[in-house]
Design a protein around this motif. Structure first.
Motif, PDB file in Angstrom:
ATOM      1  N   UNK B 269       0.916  -0.784  -0.102  1.00 18.94           N
ATOM      2  CA  UNK B 269      -0.462   0.123  -0.055  1.00 18.94           C
ATOM      3  C   UNK B 269       0.770   0.976   0.259  1.00 18.94           C
ATOM      4  N   UNK B 270       2.176   1.064   0.781  1.00 18.51           N
ATOM      5  CA  UNK B 270       2.928   2.509   0.308  1.00 18.51           C
ATOM      6  C   UNK B 270       3.627   2.218  -0.598  1.00 18.51           C
ATOM      7  N   UNK B 271       3.872   1.384  -1.116  1.00 15.06           N
ATOM      8  CA  UNK B 271       4.873   1.347  -2.433  1.00 15.06           C
ATOM      9  C   UNK B 271       3.362   1.932  -3.323  1.00 15.06           C
ATOM     10  N   UNK B 272       1.934   1.358  -3.642  1.00 13.03           N
ATOM     11  CA  UNK B 272       1.202   2.221  -4.289  1.00 13.03           C
ATOM     12  C   UNK B 272       0.897   3.670  -4.184  1.00 13.03           C
ATOM     13  N   UNK B 411       0.792   3.074 -14.357  1.00  6.98           N
ATOM     14  CA  UNK B 411       0.244   3.516 -13.653  1.00  6.98           C
ATOM     15  C   UNK B 411      -1.161   1.647 -13.809  1.00  6.98           C
ATOM     16  N   UNK B 412      -1.324   1.605 -12.814  1.00  2.51           N
ATOM     17  CA  UNK B 412      -2.149   0.008 -13.160  1.00  2.51           C
ATOM     18  C   UNK B 412      -3.524   0.356 -12.409  1.00  2.51           C
ATOM     19  N   UNK B 413      -4.242   0.006 -12.602  1.00  2.00           N
ATOM     20  CA  UNK B 413      -6.201  -0.421 -12.078  1.00  2.00           C
ATOM     21  C   UNK B 413      -5.711  -1.311 -11.310  1.00  2.00           C
ATOM     22  N   UNK B 414      -7.171  -1.534 -10.629  1.00  2.00           N
ATOM     23  CA  UNK B 414      -6.967  -3.022  -9.905  1.00  2.00           C
ATOM     24  C   UNK B 414      -8.420  -2.742  -8.103  1.00  2.00           C
ATOM     25  N   UNK B 415      -7.704  -3.915  -7.652  1.00  2.00           N
ATOM     26  CA  UNK B 415      -8.820  -3.840  -6.494  1.00  2.00           C
ATOM     27  C   UNK B 415      -7.380  -2.697  -5.260  1.00  2.00           C
ATOM     28  N   UNK B 416      -6.347  -2.916  -5.933  1.00  2.00           N
ATOM     29  CA  UNK B 416      -5.215  -1.775  -5.188  1.00  2.00           C
ATOM     30  C   UNK B 416      -4.775  -0.850  -5.918  1.00  2.00           C
ATOM     31  N   UNK B 417      -5.235  -0.311  -6.318  1.00  4.12           N
ATOM     32  CA  UNK B 417      -3.751   0.530  -7.407  1.00  4.12           C
ATOM     33  C   UNK B 417      -2.778   0.842  -7.557  1.00  4.12           C
ATOM     34  N   UNK B 418      -2.144   1.447  -8.229  1.00  7.48           N
ATOM     35  CA  UNK B 418      -0.435   1.336  -8.173  1.00  7.48           C
ATOM     36  C   UNK B 418      -0.430   1.554  -9.522  1.00  7.48           C
ATOM     37  N   UNK B 419       1.072   1.989  -9.312  1.00  6.95           N
ATOM     38  CA  UNK B 419       2.162   2.140 -10.402  1.00  6.95           C
ATOM     39  C   UNK B 419       3.391   1.977 -10.773  1.00  6.95           C
ATOM     40  N   UNK B 420       3.211   0.626 -11.374  1.00  8.95           N
ATOM     41  CA  UNK B 420       5.008  -0.228 -11.168  1.00  8.95           C
ATOM     42  C   UNK B 420       6.398   0.358 -12.365  1.00  8.95           C
ATOM     43  N   UNK B 421       6.211   1.198 -12.986  1.00  9.15           N
ATOM     44  CA  UNK B 421       7.699   1.787 -13.379  1.00  9.15           C
ATOM     45  C   UNK B 421       7.267   3.224 -13.303  1.00  9.15           C
ATOM     46  N   UNK B 422       8.687   4.361 -12.474  1.00  6.56           N
ATOM     47  CA  UNK B 422       8.688   5.251 -12.498  1.00  6.56           C
ATOM     48  C   UNK B 422       9.793   6.137 -13.149  1.00  6.56           C
ATOM     49  N   UNK B 423      10.106   6.009 -14.080  1.00  5.60           N
ATOM     50  CA  UNK B 423      11.983   6.638 -14.467  1.00  5.60           C
ATOM     51  C   UNK B 423      11.446   7.820 -14.254  1.00  5.60           C
ATOM     52  N   UNK B 424      13.191   8.822 -13.504  1.00  2.76           N
ATOM     53  CA  UNK B 424      12.803   9.621 -13.120  1.00  2.76           C
ATOM     54  C   UNK B 424      14.354  10.435 -13.398  1.00  2.76           C
ATOM     55  N   UNK B 425      14.673  11.234 -13.543  1.00  3.25           N
ATOM     56  CA  UNK B 425      15.621  11.747 -14.010  1.00  3.25           C
ATOM     57  C   UNK B 425      16.245  13.243 -13.177  1.00  3.25           C
ATOM     58  N   UNK B 426      16.402  12.911 -12.317  1.00  4.67           N
ATOM     59  CA  UNK B 426      17.548  14.463 -11.014  1.00  4.67           C
ATOM     60  C   UNK B 426      18.200  15.307 -12.005  1.00  4.67           C
ATOM     61  N   UNK B 427      16.803  16.550 -11.785  1.00  5.94           N
ATOM     62  CA  UNK B 427      18.307  17.534 -12.476  1.00  5.94           C
ATOM     63  C   UNK B 427      19.338  17.461 -11.559  1.00  5.94           C
ATOM     64  N   UNK B 428      20.685  17.856 -12.212  1.00  9.30           N
ATOM     65  CA  UNK B 428      22.283  18.480 -11.883  1.00  9.30           C
ATOM     66  C   UNK B 428      22.364  19.425 -11.106  1.00  9.30           C
TER      67      UNK B 428
END
Lengths: 64, 429
Positions: B269-272, B411-428
């Protein structure tokens, strides 16, 4: 004087009231809210009201 | 006279609602894109909509179910467990147990997640967040889910349980199988059979569930035995020492079911929630700036986290109707299953002004993202702390970041929603 009370049957222990006004809303070791002093100090009226308004169980009663 | 006048726009809206309801499926691949629009239409025109049960994966296999989308109705159902039962037959204590037994279990467990117990954990949470951030920032470009939102709650869970930290990857795989094995895309990745169209085979899924349960129970049994011999300062020890109704120790089946639920509730749940919050903040830099400005004010940040939790509510719990019951004119039958959507209830315009906007100082915000009634989230105080500390440390260390150009969050739906891939780029910096 505003008075505040928590219905302990309805309270489920969300602690939302406590998060807003810990001076008035206390939480016990079982996570449920209780009131030590039902008379609300003038200076805390607004905070106590806000605490009551966020309760998702509608467990808090204010008498003004 | 006026009642006979037909408003063409309203007519169209009703047809649209019928169309949404007829194909409504939380598990559909395109669900996240249309989710909130569909909820809005359902709330307005079909607040209790017929729902199919996804071949018995959702619901109880009877095929007769309902989707509750309005705040008021969702709250009513949560607060009437004698009509809307949680006893799904799933082996989870205390989630799949109704009062009065549920009340006894919660009496044992509530104190373990009280404010006074959790406050001393904050330095540890902060340290763990920074360990993960150290590794992420070295890379500069990463999948936030793999690097942070999955390991963070899992490491905390293992620490609280007294499990060795080298078991963290195993824990994550088990919870993935249990919670995400039913998602077509993920099932394939996890090695669960799907048909040619990539749809899940429910029989294969159930087989994997059985095998995984056996593995997890064997692991937990080992841990329980160890704590019986060598008590520690962890939740497994507290469980083996607990007394049901102050009278008897918990049986082995009760211990296993509770640990199983703690694992699923604590890890996913916290992951989602954190993942979905980060999707929002990564794509709304002006809101991120606003959050950074308020995040060191303890009162404002608490309110802001509640708002983010409302906005990204993840769970749509199921209930089973215990007896024929007429609810607002609708005849529910004994055995019907009901899905109570907190993501929709938390956007109900009858309760929240501008519900689709994140307003950090929103008031009142009586959201139901942690569920209400006797089954409100046991770990909510821990979850709030994990979310707040994670968000504070992330934004202290990397205030400027964005979605990787050309990529999309998974992002995916379902009885417990969530996100299984979130590619981020950090600014230098």
């Amino acid at each position: 004087m505003m008075k505040v009370s928590v219905n302990r049957e309805k309270c489920q222990g969300h602690n939302r009231c406590y998060m807003i006004c810990p001076q008035v809303y206390k939480v016990d070791a079982d996570t449920y809210a209780y009131i030590e002093e039902e008379d609300v100090p003038e200076a805390l009226r607004d905070q106590v009201r806000r605490g009551a308004e966020v309760c998702p169980e509608k467990a808090i009663t204010l008498i003004e | 006279m006026t009642s006979d006048v037909v408003d063409p726009a309203k007519e169209e809206a009703v047809y649209k609602a019928a169309a949404v309801a007829s194909e409504f499926n939380l598990m559909a691949a395109d669900f996240p894109e249309r989710e909130f629009e569909m909820y809005r239409i359902l709330r307005q025109h079909m607040p209790i909509a017929r729902q199919t049960d996804g071949g018995g994966v959702l619901g109880n296999g009877t095929g007769r179910g309902w989707f509750f989308s309005r705040y008021e109705d969702v709250v009513f159902a949560f607060e009437h467990p004698e009509i809307f039962s949680s006893a799904t037959g799933l082996p989870f204590i205390p989630q799949a147990v109704d009062p009065p037994d549920h009340t006894e279990y919660r009496k044992i467990m509530n104190p373990w997640f009280a404010q006074a117990v959790l406050t001393p954990l904050e330095p540890l949470l902060k340290e763990l967040a920074n360990d993960l951030l150290d590794k992420m920032l070295e890379k500069g470009e990463f999948d936030f889910v793999k690097e942070f939102s999955e390991p963070f709650p899992t490491i905390i869970f293992c620490k609280l349980m007294g499990f060795p930290l080298e078991d963290v990857p195993q824990m994550m795989r088990w919870k993935d199988l249990f919670i995400h094995g039913m998602r077509a895309g993920k099932a394939k990745e996890l090695g669960i059979a799907t048909d040619e169209a990539g749809r899940l085979d429910p029989a294969a899924w159930r087989e994997v569930m059985t095998k995984t349960t056996q593995e997890v129970y064997a692991y937990f049994s080992k841990m329980i035995e160890e704590r019986r011999r060598n008590p520690g300062d962890d939740l497994v020890t507290k469980l083996v020492q607990a007394k049901y109704a102050g009278e008897r120790p918990l049986r082995d089946d009760e211990l296993l079911q509770t640990l199983h639920l703690f694992m699923l509730g604590g890890l996913d749940t916290v992951t989602s929630s954190l993942g979905l919050i980060m999707v929002f903040l990564a794509t709304h830099p002006e809101k991120r700036k606003e959050f950074i400005e308020l995040m060191d004010d303890s009162s404002r940040v608490a309110t802001a986290v509640e708002e983010l939790v409302r906005f990204t509510a993840i769970v749509s719990p199921g209930r089973t109707v215990t007896r024929d019951f007429n609810y607002r004119g609708l005849q529910l039958r004994k055995g019907d299953f009901v899905i109570l959507s907190t993501p929709s209830a938390c956007r109900d315009e009858r309760v929240f002004q501008n519900p689709d906007e994140v307003i950090f100082d929103r008031h009142p915000n009586p959201h139901v993202a942690f569920v209400v009634g006797p089954h409100r989230c046991l770990g909510m105080q821990l979850a709030r702390r994990e979310l707040r500390i994670a968000l504070q440390e992330i934004h202290r260390r990397m205030p400027d970041y964005a979605l990787k150009p050309g990529e999309k969050a998974g992002v995916y739906g379902g009885g417990v929603k969530g996100v299984d891939y979130l590619p981020l780029v950090v600014a230098k910096g």
